[in-house]
Design a protein around this motif. Sequence first.
Motif, mmCIF file in Angstrom:
data_model
loop_
_atom_site.group_PDB
_atom_site.id
_atom_site.type_symbol
_atom_site.label_atom_id
_atom_site.label_comp_id
_atom_site.label_asym_id
_atom_site.label_seq_id
_atom_site.Cartn_x
_atom_site.Cartn_y
_atom_site.Cartn_z
ATOM 1 N N ASP A 99 41.710 53.338 39.322
ATOM 2 C CA ASP A 99 41.625 52.213 40.260
ATOM 3 C C ASP A 99 40.417 51.330 39.950
ATOM 4 O O ASP A 99 40.505 50.098 39.983
ATOM 5 N N GLN A 100 39.285 51.971 39.650
ATOM 6 C CA GLN A 100 38.069 51.210 39.346
ATOM 7 C C GLN A 100 38.243 50.404 38.054
ATOM 8 O O GLN A 100 37.798 49.254 37.964
ATOM 9 N N ALA A 101 38.887 51.006 37.057
ATOM 10 C CA ALA A 101 39.112 50.293 35.797
ATOM 11 C C ALA A 101 40.030 49.093 36.004
ATOM 12 O O ALA A 101 39.787 48.006 35.462
ATOM 13 N N ILE A 102 41.087 49.273 36.789
ATOM 14 C CA ILE A 102 42.012 48.164 37.052
ATOM 15 C C ILE A 102 41.305 47.052 37.819
ATOM 16 O O ILE A 102 41.476 45.863 37.518
ATOM 17 N N ALA A 103 40.496 47.421 38.798
ATOM 18 C CA ALA A 103 39.751 46.419 39.568
ATOM 19 C C ALA A 103 38.802 45.635 38.663
ATOM 20 O O ALA A 103 38.655 44.415 38.806
ATOM 21 N N ALA A 104 38.164 46.336 37.720
ATOM 22 C CA ALA A 104 37.248 45.653 36.798
ATOM 23 C C ALA A 104 38.002 44.693 35.888
ATOM 24 O O ALA A 104 37.535 43.588 35.605
ATOM 25 N N ILE A 105 39.180 45.096 35.417
ATOM 26 C CA ILE A 105 39.987 44.223 34.563
ATOM 27 C C ILE A 105 40.410 42.979 35.331
ATOM 28 O O ILE A 105 40.336 41.854 34.823
ATOM 29 N N ALA A 106 40.850 43.168 36.566
ATOM 30 C CA ALA A 106 41.245 42.024 37.384
ATOM 31 C C ALA A 106 40.066 41.073 37.601
ATOM 32 O O ALA A 106 40.206 39.856 37.478
ATOM 33 N N GLN A 107 38.892 41.634 37.896
ATOM 34 C CA GLN A 107 37.712 40.799 38.151
ATOM 35 C C GLN A 107 37.312 40.023 36.898
ATOM 36 O O GLN A 107 36.991 38.827 36.972
ATOM 37 N N GLN A 108 37.336 40.682 35.744
ATOM 38 C CA GLN A 108 36.932 40.018 34.506
ATOM 39 C C GLN A 108 37.877 38.886 34.132
ATOM 40 O O GLN A 108 37.487 37.945 33.445
ATOM 41 N N ASN A 109 39.125 38.975 34.573
ATOM 42 C CA ASN A 109 40.090 37.923 34.281
ATOM 43 C C ASN A 109 40.272 36.953 35.443
ATOM 44 O O ASN A 109 41.173 36.115 35.420
ATOM 45 N N ASN A 110 39.394 37.082 36.460
ATOM 46 C CA ASN A 110 39.455 36.206 37.646
ATOM 47 C C ASN A 110 40.818 36.282 38.333
ATOM 48 O O ASN A 110 41.352 35.271 38.791
ATOM 49 N N PHE A 111 41.389 37.499 38.383
ATOM 50 C CA PHE A 111 42.666 37.730 39.037
ATOM 51 C C PHE A 111 42.461 38.485 40.345
ATOM 52 O O PHE A 111 41.574 39.347 40.433
ATOM 53 N N THR A 112 43.278 38.178 41.327
ATOM 54 C CA THR A 112 43.441 39.092 42.443
ATOM 55 C C THR A 112 44.387 40.197 41.967
ATOM 56 O O THR A 112 45.017 40.079 40.911
ATOM 57 N N MET A 113 44.526 41.258 42.756
ATOM 58 C CA MET A 113 45.431 42.325 42.351
ATOM 59 C C MET A 113 46.874 41.816 42.281
ATOM 60 O O MET A 113 47.642 42.203 41.402
ATOM 61 N N ASP A 114 47.251 40.935 43.214
ATOM 62 C CA ASP A 114 48.602 40.371 43.185
ATOM 63 C C ASP A 114 48.811 39.525 41.927
ATOM 64 O O ASP A 114 49.880 39.569 41.293
ATOM 65 N N GLN A 115 47.791 38.767 41.541
ATOM 66 C CA GLN A 115 47.902 37.945 40.335
ATOM 67 C C GLN A 115 48.003 38.811 39.085
ATOM 68 O O GLN A 115 48.732 38.481 38.144
ATOM 69 N N LEU A 116 47.255 39.927 39.080
ATOM 70 C CA LEU A 116 47.338 40.844 37.950
ATOM 71 C C LEU A 116 48.745 41.418 37.826
ATOM 72 O O LEU A 116 49.310 41.498 36.729
ATOM 73 N N ARG A 117 49.323 41.815 38.967
ATOM 74 C CA ARG A 117 50.695 42.340 38.960
ATOM 75 C C ARG A 117 51.668 41.279 38.431
ATOM 76 O O ARG A 117 52.581 41.583 37.650
ATOM 77 N N GLN A 118 51.483 40.026 38.860
ATOM 78 C CA GLN A 118 52.361 38.954 38.402
ATOM 79 C C GLN A 118 52.215 38.725 36.900
ATOM 80 O O GLN A 118 53.201 38.490 36.197
ATOM 81 N N GLN A 119 50.968 38.784 36.408
ATOM 82 C CA GLN A 119 50.729 38.601 34.982
ATOM 83 C C GLN A 119 51.416 39.702 34.180
ATOM 84 O O GLN A 119 52.053 39.445 33.150
ATOM 85 N N LEU A 120 51.293 40.935 34.636
ATOM 86 C CA LEU A 120 51.923 42.055 33.952
ATOM 87 C C LEU A 120 53.442 41.905 33.946
ATOM 88 O O LEU A 120 54.098 42.151 32.936
ATOM 89 N N ALA A 121 53.978 41.503 35.098
ATOM 90 C CA ALA A 121 55.431 41.318 35.184
ATOM 91 C C ALA A 121 55.887 40.236 34.220
ATOM 92 O O ALA A 121 56.932 40.360 33.577
ATOM 93 N N GLY A 122 55.097 39.168 34.115
ATOM 94 C CA GLY A 122 55.440 38.104 33.176
ATOM 95 C C GLY A 122 55.414 38.566 31.733
ATOM 96 O O GLY A 122 56.111 38.020 30.882
ATOM 97 N N ASP A 123 54.566 39.574 31.455
ATOM 98 C CA ASP A 123 54.484 40.132 30.105
ATOM 99 C C ASP A 123 55.513 41.235 29.879
ATOM 100 O O ASP A 123 55.528 41.876 28.818
ATOM 101 N N GLY A 124 56.367 41.476 30.892
ATOM 102 C CA GLY A 124 57.406 42.481 30.747
ATOM 103 C C GLY A 124 56.941 43.901 30.964
ATOM 104 O O GLY A 124 57.581 44.843 30.479
#
Length: 439
Positions: A99-124
């Motif tokens: 969870d901490q690693a995912i939160a750090a990845i989202a923060q470094q990419n200026n994503f909210t968790m919902d935006q990160l999920r959307q980005q991943l979905a867009g990447d298949g």
Amino acid sequence: MKTLIYSLAAAAALFASSAHAQDLQPLDRIAAVVDEDVILASELERAVANIRGQYATRQDQLPPQEILERQVLERLITMRLQTANAQRTGVRVSDQEVDQAIAAIAQQNNFTMDQLRQQLAGDGMSFDDFRASLREELMIQRMRQRFAQTRISVSDAEVDAALSAEATGAQYRLAHILVALPEGATPEQIQTGQQKVDGIKSLLDRNEMEFSAAAVRYSDSPNALEGGDLGWRRADEIPAAFATAVTSLQPGQTIGPIRGPSGFQILQLVDRREAAQSADAGSVTEYQARHILIRSEPGNDAAAKGRADSLRARLVGGADFAEVARESSEDNATKANGGDLGWFTQDEFGPDFGGQVAAIGDGDISEPFRTQAGWHIVQRQATRQAAGNDNNRRAQAREAIGQRKLEDEWDRYVRELRGEAYVSVRVGPNRDPEIGSGG
């Protein structure tokens, strides 16, 4: 920048996997059996698609589809073996750490968790697949740390030699092509390897293919898809079989093939530079600089590079560096201060970053260059000689030597895992003939 968890996200995107058979979709085929586990055809297809996305503007540098699939499948196999070995040896990563690693990845990419999920979905990629892959990456990283603690040692004599070479010697950026041979290779296997490496060398000698393209297409090394890049090394960090010859090469020239423990190698000198000279033995060179970072992910590297090129054009045209950094940089730690990095030594942010800073003059703006974090533009502002802390210098040298040893020993260890494992490839021309392409 010294430890970038973003690289975990990139690896997870490349090697996204559903490691459990119960996640199998009914019509999904098996690409390979790895001991008691399987790699699905859909995993292989997704990983190959991610590689093609990274080479979107350089498709001509990629090998034919069947060779690319073989290279990517081999990476997936070694990844799976490392993960399984980590589990067998008791390496565990908790849900909280993931969870901490995912939160750090989202923060470094200026994503909210919902935006990160959307980005991943867009990447298949599903969020569950991303989470599982990230856990595997963290497990392997932890296993490497344990490996380093138990198997890697650095003597005082090695540190002394490194500090002496650092003060007076040149550094060499190298790339290689490996034609691998198995342990206990038969005369027929050796002859086949010799013919292959001679053919590659002939292509290079006739200038029919660039070295990096040949590495991508033909090398058996894990870094083949990176053009065989080995990074910057001092003479004492180059294998003895190559060291003397490398020092006499000009950038772009090659040596080899030479037979080594892993197989036949061809080495290219990509570039060379003189080590930063100190005013005296008790001082170190420090740089003051500021930078702009454009983050890059698998699939959007070309777009990130294009954006960096556009920003540099604005800077060269007279735009204020600090203002552009505040507007456009994606390094949250420095953008508010106009990209200011303060004073630092050449190796403080890694050899690739430091090498770019050292190569330009005070007041100059670098061309965009790539690190694990993304694309950087650096403006060097000033240089000074600072009193060196001998203990710190020795600690840094010891760490660098240990990292180099770890890379070599870990590669050997992974080859041993691969050689001892039961692996049955079920896709492509090299599939197991007894099993065929069925799943």
